[in-house]
Scaffold this motif. Structure first.
Motif, PDB file in Angstrom:
ATOM      1  N   SER A  36      22.342 104.114  47.012  1.00  0.00           N
ATOM      2  CA  SER A  36      21.854 103.425  45.888  1.00  0.00           C
ATOM      3  C   SER A  36      20.689 104.123  45.280  1.00  0.00           C
ATOM      4  O   SER A  36      20.145 105.214  45.616  1.00  0.00           O
ATOM      5  N   GLN A  37      20.500 103.883  43.844  1.00  0.00           N
ATOM      6  CA  GLN A  37      19.910 104.372  42.871  1.00  0.00           C
ATOM      7  C   GLN A  37      18.593 104.276  43.508  1.00  0.00           C
ATOM      8  O   GLN A  37      17.597 105.002  43.266  1.00  0.00           O
ATOM      9  N   SER A  38      17.851 103.027  43.931  1.00  0.00           N
ATOM     10  CA  SER A  38      16.675 102.504  44.658  1.00  0.00           C
ATOM     11  C   SER A  38      16.350 103.632  45.363  1.00  0.00           C
ATOM     12  O   SER A  38      15.150 103.967  45.563  1.00  0.00           O
ATOM     13  N   TYR A  39      16.966 103.853  46.286  1.00  0.00           N
ATOM     14  CA  TYR A  39      16.690 105.036  47.642  1.00  0.00           C
ATOM     15  C   TYR A  39      16.776 106.228  46.965  1.00  0.00           C
ATOM     16  O   TYR A  39      15.828 106.960  47.318  1.00  0.00           O
ATOM     17  N   LYS A 148       9.240  97.568  44.099  1.00  0.00           N
ATOM     18  CA  LYS A 148      10.749  97.243  43.664  1.00  0.00           C
ATOM     19  C   LYS A 148      11.371  97.012  45.172  1.00  0.00           C
ATOM     20  O   LYS A 148      10.697  97.313  46.291  1.00  0.00           O
ATOM     21  N   THR A 149      12.215  96.050  45.300  1.00  0.00           N
ATOM     22  CA  THR A 149      12.667  95.540  46.565  1.00  0.00           C
ATOM     23  C   THR A 149      14.203  95.226  46.562  1.00  0.00           C
ATOM     24  O   THR A 149      14.749  95.333  45.830  1.00  0.00           O
ATOM     25  N   ILE A 150      14.633  95.468  47.937  1.00  0.00           N
ATOM     26  CA  ILE A 150      15.902  95.449  48.169  1.00  0.00           C
ATOM     27  C   ILE A 150      16.073  94.894  49.462  1.00  0.00           C
ATOM     28  O   ILE A 150      15.352  95.139  50.479  1.00  0.00           O
ATOM     29  N   SER A 151      17.115  94.185  49.778  1.00  0.00           N
ATOM     30  CA  SER A 151      17.233  93.537  51.187  1.00  0.00           C
ATOM     31  C   SER A 151      18.889  94.009  51.604  1.00  0.00           C
ATOM     32  O   SER A 151      19.805  94.206  50.714  1.00  0.00           O
ATOM     33  N   LEU A 152      18.976  94.257  52.821  1.00  0.00           N
ATOM     34  CA  LEU A 152      20.458  94.407  53.404  1.00  0.00           C
ATOM     35  C   LEU A 152      20.598  93.353  54.191  1.00  0.00           C
ATOM     36  O   LEU A 152      19.942  92.895  55.199  1.00  0.00           O
TER      37      LEU A 152
END
Length: 184
Positions: A36-39, A148-152
């Motif tokens: 991911s771009q976020s990572y 910035k947040t993301i969930s798996l």
């Protein structure tokens, strides 16, 4: 269903995963996260040390450390209901806190300023709102510091519910889709 009932139902399903299926899903989610771009853009990442029924974050933490990312894990003050993040240098430097949740015992700094926070949860709406474990720690953290947040998550964690006004949505969801895991 109310949030409490949704939480109970989904947790029951999470705890029934076969290890084989869960490992396949967790590896897929980790790979999607790494791509991911976020990572790719993050240098400091907040991530929980997962419980056995949750998406395995240990493989993510291990690879992130190899990728020279700064990894921070939750440090919770249960009395004040506040959470910050403490740097983790090595997975051998963890122990359980008073509630049985793993945290960092590395001799390192804490911070509220992170490039990315991987937000755990039990139930999720497709627009990023989530049902956690009921403490409100992540909602308060996101509201106060706006990372910035993301969930798996696994597809069976997707559910419709009415968010409360204090709930904070996650920016991005990575969802493992498998019909095999659906309850019959």
């Amino acid at each position: 269903m109310n949030k409490k009932d949704i939480r109970s139902s989904i947790l029951t399903t999470m705890k029934k995963h076969s290890n084989t299926e869960k490992n396949i899903a967790d590896d897929w989610l980790a790979n999607q996260f790494f791509n991911s771009q976020s990572y790719q853009e993050a240098t400091s990442i907040g991530i929980v040390l997962s419980l056995p029924h949750e998406v395995n974050t240990y493989i993510i933490i291990q690879q992130s450390l190899k990728d020279h990312k700064k990894i921070f894990v939750p440090e919770v003050d249960y009395k004040s209901k506040l959470m910050t993040f403490k740097q983790l240098l090595d997975l051998n430097e963890i122990e359980r806190d008073a509630k049985g949740i793993y945290h960092s015992i590395s001799n390192t700094q804490t911070t509220d300023q992170l490039d990315l926070v991987v937000v755990p949860g039990v139930g999720f709406k497709s627009d990023g709102y989530r049902i956690g474990y009921g403490g409100g720690f992540y909602d308060r953290f996101i509201s106060n510091f706006n990372p910035k947040t993301i969930s798996l998550l696994y597809d069976f964690q997707l559910i419709d519910f009415e968010p409360d006004k204090h709930d904070q949505p996650v920016d991005e969801l990575i969802i493992y889709k498998s019909r095999k895991w659906r309850q019959k």
